[in-house]
Design a protein around this motif. Structure first.
Motif, PDB file in Angstrom:
ATOM      1  N   ASN A   1       0.855  -1.187   0.000  1.00 35.97           N
ATOM      2  CA  ASN A   1       0.000   0.000   0.000  1.00 35.97           C
ATOM      3  C   ASN A   1       0.888   1.233   0.000  1.00 35.97           C
ATOM      4  N   ILE A   2       0.982   1.930  -1.144  1.00 37.86           N
ATOM      5  CA  ILE A   2       1.906   3.046  -1.259  1.00 37.86           C
ATOM      6  C   ILE A   2       1.185   4.292  -1.772  1.00 37.86           C
ATOM      7  N   SER A   3       1.821   5.446  -1.608  1.00 41.08           N
ATOM      8  CA  SER A   3       1.245   6.713  -2.057  1.00 41.08           C
ATOM      9  C   SER A   3       1.441   6.875  -3.561  1.00 41.08           C
ATOM     10  N   GLU A   4       0.753   7.832  -4.133  1.00 43.50           N
ATOM     11  CA  GLU A   4       0.884   8.105  -5.568  1.00 43.50           C
ATOM     12  C   GLU A   4       2.315   8.493  -5.924  1.00 43.50           C
ATOM     13  N   ASP A   5       2.917   9.357  -5.096  1.00 41.20           N
ATOM     14  CA  ASP A   5       4.293   9.786  -5.363  1.00 41.20           C
ATOM     15  C   ASP A   5       5.253   8.604  -5.320  1.00 41.20           C
ATOM     16  N   ALA A   6       5.081   7.724  -4.297  1.00 37.32           N
ATOM     17  CA  ALA A   6       5.954   6.562  -4.172  1.00 37.32           C
ATOM     18  C   ALA A   6       5.759   5.617  -5.354  1.00 37.32           C
ATOM     19  N   TYR A   7       4.519   5.464  -5.780  1.00 40.72           N
ATOM     20  CA  TYR A   7       4.221   4.585  -6.916  1.00 40.72           C
ATOM     21  C   TYR A   7       4.938   5.063  -8.179  1.00 40.72           C
ATOM     22  N   GLN A   8       4.792   6.371  -8.469  1.00 40.20           N
ATOM     23  CA  GLN A   8       5.408   6.927  -9.665  1.00 40.20           C
ATOM     24  C   GLN A   8       6.927   6.843  -9.599  1.00 40.20           C
ATOM     25  N   SER A   9       7.490   7.049  -8.419  1.00 34.76           N
ATOM     26  CA  SER A   9       8.931   6.990  -8.247  1.00 34.76           C
ATOM     27  C   SER A   9       9.462   5.575  -8.450  1.00 34.76           C
ATOM     28  N   LEU A  10       8.772   4.598  -7.825  1.00 34.74           N
ATOM     29  CA  LEU A  10       9.215   3.209  -7.939  1.00 34.74           C
ATOM     30  C   LEU A  10       9.119   2.694  -9.378  1.00 34.74           C
TER      31      LEU A  10
ATOM     32  N   LEU B   1       9.755   4.155 -11.958  1.00 36.84           N
ATOM     33  CA  LEU B   1      10.850   4.670 -12.783  1.00 36.84           C
ATOM     34  C   LEU B   1      12.120   3.836 -12.619  1.00 36.84           C
ATOM     35  N   GLU B   2      12.133   2.983 -11.588  1.00 36.82           N
ATOM     36  CA  GLU B   2      13.299   2.150 -11.333  1.00 36.82           C
ATOM     37  C   GLU B   2      13.338   0.984 -12.331  1.00 36.82           C
ATOM     38  N   PRO B   3      14.427   0.827 -13.074  1.00 35.96           N
ATOM     39  CA  PRO B   3      14.505  -0.246 -14.089  1.00 35.96           C
ATOM     40  C   PRO B   3      14.278  -1.646 -13.506  1.00 35.96           C
ATOM     41  N   ASN B   4      14.838  -1.910 -12.331  1.00 31.77           N
ATOM     42  CA  ASN B   4      14.664  -3.240 -11.726  1.00 31.77           C
ATOM     43  C   ASN B   4      13.211  -3.510 -11.372  1.00 31.77           C
ATOM     44  N   ILE B   5      12.521  -2.485 -10.855  1.00 33.26           N
ATOM     45  CA  ILE B   5      11.104  -2.626 -10.506  1.00 33.26           C
ATOM     46  C   ILE B   5      10.274  -2.814 -11.767  1.00 33.26           C
ATOM     47  N   GLN B   6      10.574  -2.034 -12.794  1.00 35.14           N
ATOM     48  CA  GLN B   6       9.857  -2.177 -14.065  1.00 35.14           C
ATOM     49  C   GLN B   6       9.992  -3.596 -14.608  1.00 35.14           C
ATOM     50  N   ASP B   7      11.193  -4.129 -14.515  1.00 35.46           N
ATOM     51  CA  ASP B   7      11.465  -5.462 -15.063  1.00 35.46           C
ATOM     52  C   ASP B   7      10.654  -6.540 -14.355  1.00 35.46           C
ATOM     53  N   ILE B   8      10.657  -6.527 -13.019  1.00 35.64           N
ATOM     54  CA  ILE B   8       9.925  -7.562 -12.286  1.00 35.64           C
ATOM     55  C   ILE B   8       8.420  -7.393 -12.451  1.00 35.64           C
ATOM     56  N   VAL B   9       7.932  -6.147 -12.474  1.00 40.70           N
ATOM     57  CA  VAL B   9       6.487  -5.914 -12.647  1.00 40.70           C
ATOM     58  C   VAL B   9       6.033  -6.411 -14.013  1.00 40.70           C
ATOM     59  N   GLN B  10       6.831  -6.151 -15.049  1.00 41.29           N
ATOM     60  CA  GLN B  10       6.483  -6.653 -16.382  1.00 41.29           C
ATOM     61  C   GLN B  10       6.478  -8.173 -16.408  1.00 41.29           C
ATOM     62  N   HIS B  11       7.412  -8.784 -15.681  1.00 41.37           N
ATOM     63  CA  HIS B  11       7.474 -10.242 -15.595  1.00 41.37           C
ATOM     64  C   HIS B  11       6.209 -10.791 -14.926  1.00 41.37           C
ATOM     65  N   ILE B  12       5.782 -10.152 -13.844  1.00 45.48           N
ATOM     66  CA  ILE B  12       4.582 -10.575 -13.116  1.00 45.48           C
ATOM     67  C   ILE B  12       3.351 -10.475 -14.008  1.00 45.48           C
TER      68      ILE B  12
ATOM     69  N   VAL C   1     -15.471  -1.020  -5.741  1.00 46.00           N
ATOM     70  CA  VAL C   1     -15.809   0.256  -5.107  1.00 46.00           C
ATOM     71  C   VAL C   1     -14.566   1.009  -4.636  1.00 46.00           C
ATOM     72  N   HIS C   2     -13.421   0.338  -4.657  1.00 45.33           N
ATOM     73  CA  HIS C   2     -12.172   1.005  -4.249  1.00 45.33           C
ATOM     74  C   HIS C   2     -10.997   0.128  -4.669  1.00 45.33           C
ATOM     75  N   ARG C   3      -9.866   0.749  -4.936  1.00 40.57           N
ATOM     76  CA  ARG C   3      -8.661  -0.011  -5.251  1.00 40.57           C
ATOM     77  C   ARG C   3      -7.480   0.558  -4.475  1.00 40.57           C
ATOM     78  N   THR C   4      -6.569  -0.331  -4.136  1.00 43.32           N
ATOM     79  CA  THR C   4      -5.343   0.059  -3.458  1.00 43.32           C
ATOM     80  C   THR C   4      -4.275   0.308  -4.508  1.00 43.32           C
ATOM     81  N   LEU C   5      -3.595   1.416  -4.405  1.00 45.31           N
ATOM     82  CA  LEU C   5      -2.511   1.702  -5.333  1.00 45.31           C
ATOM     83  C   LEU C   5      -1.324   0.827  -4.974  1.00 45.31           C
ATOM     84  N   MET C   6      -0.988  -0.097  -5.850  1.00 41.38           N
ATOM     85  CA  MET C   6       0.093  -1.032  -5.545  1.00 41.38           C
ATOM     86  C   MET C   6       0.778  -1.474  -6.824  1.00 41.38           C
TER      87      MET C   6
END
Length: 341
Positions: free
Chosen positions: A209-218, A220-231, A282-287
């Protein structure tokens, strides 16, 4: 087979009770491994005297072995349990409920295990065992399997074993961590499943459960992008269902959000989304991790949840749709069918 069972229920009800008792003993021993008589008697709510007589009979039939560390199921016992599965679902009245739920929600397969997870922790292990059976049936070489967290998912991980079917398979977390017990987090369960099967895994080391700013920042990280795309390339996802208010507190959402969830009638939470009784989001968690559109595009979505107390939440997610397999227990199923036409 159904006719024969119905005849036996009417003419030989005592025989049916004996069948149930011996099945419960064998099934418990298979799931737990070596177990002492006292522990087994307490778990099955039986007296030690009655249990001793039943175990002695099963031993004479070559279905269990008694060792110094406890009672262990034999190969013959395991083989017999597999042969009994279809009979047991009919005997416990589960087959009809499976068919009704499957037809009502357009699900490919419904598996109901005996018991109520609210009362007996063993039932979660039974559901976990069913998860393993479904995965072994559907897994393909080089699959990516996304999993969420939870105690039932931890049991599922513990029930997996190595076979050639897992060649090239990857297990990945469907989401980040909740900051709770490490053994129940999606990262831990993905790694456990991989180690049990000899597959590979990748982890997502970010909070759930993270904030909008933290989400956008994370992002941008190449390693995070790579694992998220894999998932998000996963072909199979296995997820649990939580009570909306319980999950909101576990995520430490603000009081304003809790009030909004209550006002909107949120009943269930699954993969970061909250659903009302009609199955509407009715609601979503930014994750980081799987999104709703990823779930909807999956080839196989396996939903795992049980306990009478979870029935409303399960019903909410079923009404949302996009499930292919539902694994639940008798306690939840009995409540679910009350809402069917």
């Amino acid at each position: 087979m159904r006719t024969l069972l119905n005849i036996q229920k009417q003419l030989l009800p005592d025989l049916i009770d004996v069948f149930r008792t011996r099945y419960r003993i064998l099934h418990y021993v298979m799931l737990t491994g070596p177990v002492g008589r006292r522990t087994l008697a307490n778990a099955l709510n039986m007296t030690e005297r009655v249990l001793r007589a039943e175990v002695d009979f099963l031993k004479e039939q070559g279905l269990v072995e008694i060792e110094t560390i406890g009672i262990r199921i034999s190969e013959s016992g395991e083989s017999l349990l597999l042969d009994m599965e279809s009979v047991v679902t009919e005997l416990f009245g589960l087959t009809d409920m499976e068919d009704r739920i499957r037809q009502a929600f357009g699900i490919q397969q419904v598996i109901i295990v005996p018991g109520n997870a609210d009362d007996a922790p063993l039932v979660k292990r039974q559901m976990g065992h069913a998860v393993g059976q479904v995965l072994r049936k559907h897994v393909q070489p080089n699959d990516i399997i996304a999993v969420t967290g939870g105690s039932t998912m931890a049991e599922a991980a513990d029930q997996l074993s190595r076979t050639t079917a897992w060649k090239g398979t990857w297990f990945v977390p469907a989401r980040g961590g909740l900051g709770e017990s490490l053994e129940f987090q999606a990262n831990t369960i993905a790694s456990m499943m991989a180690k049990k099967t000899g597959a590979q895994y990748r982890l997502l080391h970010v909070p759930d459960n993270i904030s909008e700013d933290a989400y956008q920042s994370l992002m941008l990280e190449p390693n995070i992008q790579d694992i998220v795309q894999h998932i998000r390339k996963a072909r199979i996802v296995i997820h649990g269902i939580g009570d909306a208010m319980v999950m909101a507190r576990r995520r430490r959402v603000g009081e304003d959000t809790v009030r909004i969830l209550q006002e909107k009638g949120a009943l269930a939470e699954a993969f970061g989304y909250y659903f009302d009784k009609e199955g509407k989001v009715v609601h979503r968690t930014l994750m980081l991790g799987l999104r709703l559109e990823d779930i909807q595009g999956m080839e196989l979505v396996v939903t795992v949840a049980g306990g009478r107390s979870k029935a409303e939440a399960i019903l909410s997610v079923l009404r949302f749709g996009h499930q292919d397999v539902l694994i639940t227990d008798e306690g939840a199923a009995l409540e679910l069918v009350k809402h069917l036409p």
